[in-house]
Design a protein around this motif. Sequence first.
Motif, PDB file in Angstrom:
ATOM      1  N   SER A 115      11.367 -17.524   0.395  1.00 55.45           N
ATOM      2  CA  SER A 115      11.221 -18.578   1.495  1.00 55.45           C
ATOM      3  C   SER A 115      12.849 -18.869   1.350  1.00 55.45           C
ATOM      4  N   LYS A 116      13.838 -19.324   0.721  1.00 55.60           N
ATOM      5  CA  LYS A 116      15.315 -19.765   0.415  1.00 55.60           C
ATOM      6  C   LYS A 116      15.995 -18.858   0.061  1.00 55.60           C
ATOM      7  N   GLN A 157      22.729 -16.098  -4.018  1.00 55.49           N
ATOM      8  CA  GLN A 157      22.577 -15.126  -2.240  1.00 55.49           C
ATOM      9  C   GLN A 157      23.019 -16.023  -1.309  1.00 55.49           C
ATOM     10  N   GLY A 192      18.218 -14.779 -13.994  1.00 54.49           N
ATOM     11  CA  GLY A 192      16.589 -14.882 -12.977  1.00 54.49           C
ATOM     12  C   GLY A 192      17.203 -15.886 -12.496  1.00 54.49           C
ATOM     13  N   ALA A 231      18.826  -9.250  -6.062  1.00 59.49           N
ATOM     14  CA  ALA A 231      18.585  -9.277  -4.040  1.00 59.49           C
ATOM     15  C   ALA A 231      19.929  -9.477  -3.395  1.00 59.49           C
ATOM     16  N   ALA A 272      24.773 -12.330 -15.192  1.00 62.02           N
ATOM     17  CA  ALA A 272      24.650 -13.148 -16.061  1.00 62.02           C
ATOM     18  C   ALA A 272      25.954 -13.419 -16.637  1.00 62.02           C
ATOM     19  N   GLY A 318      18.002  -8.323 -17.763  1.00 65.51           N
ATOM     20  CA  GLY A 318      17.946  -7.944 -16.612  1.00 65.51           C
ATOM     21  C   GLY A 318      16.128  -7.442 -16.202  1.00 65.51           C
TER      22      GLY A 318
HETATM   23  N1  LIG Z   1      15.124 -16.529  -2.624  1.00 60.60           N
HETATM   24  C1  LIG Z   1      13.752 -16.649  -3.377  1.00 60.60           C
HETATM   25  N2  LIG Z   1      13.236 -16.600  -4.068  1.00 60.60           N
HETATM   26  C2  LIG Z   1      12.178 -16.487  -4.287  1.00 60.60           C
HETATM   27  N3  LIG Z   1      11.877 -15.774  -5.537  1.00 60.60           N
HETATM   28  C3  LIG Z   1      13.293 -15.116  -5.780  1.00 60.60           C
HETATM   29  C4  LIG Z   1      14.523 -15.692  -4.420  1.00 60.60           C
HETATM   30  N4  LIG Z   1      15.230 -14.552  -5.507  1.00 60.60           N
HETATM   31  C5  LIG Z   1      15.085 -13.922  -6.502  1.00 60.60           C
HETATM   32  N5  LIG Z   1      13.353 -13.884  -6.427  1.00 60.60           N
HETATM   33  C6  LIG Z   1      12.497 -14.196  -7.881  1.00 60.60           C
HETATM   34  O1  LIG Z   1      13.250 -14.162  -8.981  1.00 60.60           O
HETATM   35  C7  LIG Z   1      13.360 -13.369  -9.657  1.00 60.60           C
HETATM   36  C8  LIG Z   1      14.567 -12.773 -10.155  1.00 60.60           C
HETATM   37  O2  LIG Z   1      15.496 -12.340  -9.312  1.00 60.60           O
HETATM   38  P1  LIG Z   1      16.150 -11.201 -10.252  1.00 60.60           P
HETATM   39  O3  LIG Z   1      15.471 -10.711 -10.977  1.00 60.60           O
HETATM   40  O4  LIG Z   1      17.076 -10.691  -9.429  1.00 60.60           O
HETATM   41  O5  LIG Z   1      17.225 -12.378 -10.845  1.00 60.60           O
HETATM   42  P2  LIG Z   1      18.580 -11.952 -11.964  1.00 60.60           P
HETATM   43  O6  LIG Z   1      19.844 -12.762 -11.351  1.00 60.60           O
HETATM   44  O7  LIG Z   1      18.650 -10.924 -11.693  1.00 60.60           O
HETATM   45  O8  LIG Z   1      18.634 -12.162 -13.444  1.00 60.60           O
HETATM   46  P3  LIG Z   1      19.338 -11.145 -15.206  1.00 60.60           P
HETATM   47  O9  LIG Z   1      20.834 -11.093 -14.534  1.00 60.60           O
HETATM   48  O10 LIG Z   1      18.190 -11.882 -15.516  1.00 60.60           O
HETATM   49  O11 LIG Z   1      18.810  -9.981 -14.488  1.00 60.60           O
HETATM   50  C9  LIG Z   1      12.320 -12.082  -9.243  1.00 60.60           C
HETATM   51  O12 LIG Z   1      11.253 -12.485  -9.377  1.00 60.60           O
HETATM   52  C10 LIG Z   1      13.263 -12.294  -7.805  1.00 60.60           C
HETATM   53  O13 LIG Z   1      11.909 -11.632  -7.311  1.00 60.60           O
END
Ligand SMILES: Nc1ncnc2c1ncn2[C@@H]1O[C@H](COP(=O)(O)OP(=O)(O)OP(=O)(O)O)[C@@H](O)[C@H]1O
Length: 462
Positions: free
Chosen positions: A85-86, A91, A113, A118, A246, A367
């Motif tokens: 949603s946000k 991001q 996480g 995204a 990270a 990841g």
């Molecule tokens: N804006 C958002 N709203 C809700 N959920 C989200 C949002 N952005 C990402 N997520 C969810 O959060 C989780 C973690 O995202 P992601 O895997 O991209 O993390 P990351 O920062 O790449 O972590 P890592 O460093 O472990 O690779 C995923 O399940 C993703 O779908």
Amino acid sequence: MQKDADGFYTPASKEDAPAEAKPEEKEEKPGPSTNSDLISSTFEVSVTLADQQADVNSPLYSAKTFEELGLHQDLLKGIYEMGFSKPSKIQERALPLLLSNPPTNMIGQSQSGTGKTAAFVLTMLSRIDYSKNTTQAICLAPSRELARQIMTVINSMGKFTQVQTEYAIKDNLPRSATRVTAHIVVGTPGTMTDLMRRKVIDVSGIKVFVLDEADNMLDQDGLGDQTLRVKNLLPRNQVQIILFSATFPDHVRSFASKFAPNANKIELQKEELSVDSIRQFYMDCKDEEHKYEILTTLYTLLTIGQSIIFCQHRHTADRISQKMTAQGHKVASLHGAKDASERDKIIDNFRDGKEKVLITTNVIARGIDILQVNMVVNYDLPLMSERGGAPSEDSRPDIETYIHRIGRTGRFGRKGISINFVHDRKTWQQMEQIEKATGKQIIRIETNDLDVMEEKMKKALK
Ligand SMILES: Nc1ncnc2c1ncn2[C@@H]1O[C@H](COP(=O)(O)OP(=O)(O)OP(=O)(O)O)[C@@H](O)[C@H]1O
């Protein structure tokens, strides 16, 4: 090192380790409230998530909406269908910089996480000219498991676009394949280099080059050489280079700046590296054999949600899993010596919740995003490789790998637990170094009282 009144381990001085934020006091909401099954814990999570995205100090917070970030309508549809949603902080901050013209390189850091995927996936999807059937973006990751996960995100976010995708991972394309025309190719560096060299991938139209887990991909002790080979095959001066992780340890940082020149940078302070929602514990085991006994004792707790057990060596992962299986426990093991199709099956089963406990090596330390994972066990602490070889018992702890390993839980604001097994002076000292480096307290759990153990863990997950 000291013990407090409860016999808990505390750092030598409080100044060494900044106090960890207290877990938020949550108002009890109606509905299932125990963590005794997956559904109830998911319920609690959604409540916590909304609160955190409204908290200015959270890495999940943003002042803006996805609409305000300048994304195409088709991508907004994809994002909302995924239940976002946000935006999160990374991001909100990265996307406007990534999408502005002329394209600028990016080195982006944000805790495990918090939604980095995204940010780079939306950039790739935004920069493609869908009227051309040529490869325009490539993304590299350190493991096939992560490459496959990124692909799933691309296909979900790009569901309302015309995007075509292809893998550059081992044993995926038939050797006889002569041409890939997909807009986005995701893979691991060795196979990507091979496809580019054989001209199966036409590099001339590539505009975006993403490295996920970039510090690992650039590290000369890791995948650095192979990644550099991919870069050198790309056209010069037209490619936006995007690095995300990270962690960016000092010895990689300067190379990253050369690899992605004039990049916009989003960086974390050292004390911000790991997320507060992961409660860190340790168990004091008598010796190696006792570690195994403790693990089997923990089994009922490990299966409350899902757990990942990290070992240093493949043979340890196999040995533990064989022993546990023989004792009637249901566990799976995954590492790089297994063949591609077996690896895919194992991780898919775990992702689907068919297996609750996965015993593995560093291959999936980075990841992998499986929301139901609420416990990570460092059966062996991660250690730095010695120059040109494997780690020895005396090696320094590998702080970055530790941060990534525990980051397999506590995804996007969810609660998680990590447990380190220590069994002698050496491992104790290694853990102390980890505690010092991350600035987060690691609390002792007694090994001889299952009820106390269970209570402490359930409390940490609440
Ligand atoms: N804006 C958002 N709203 C809700 N959920 C989200 C949002 N952005 C990402 N997520 C969810 O959060 C989780 C973690 O995202 P992601 O895997 O991209 O993390 P990351 O920062 O790449 O972590 P890592 O460093 O472990 O690779 C995923 O399940 C993703 O779908």
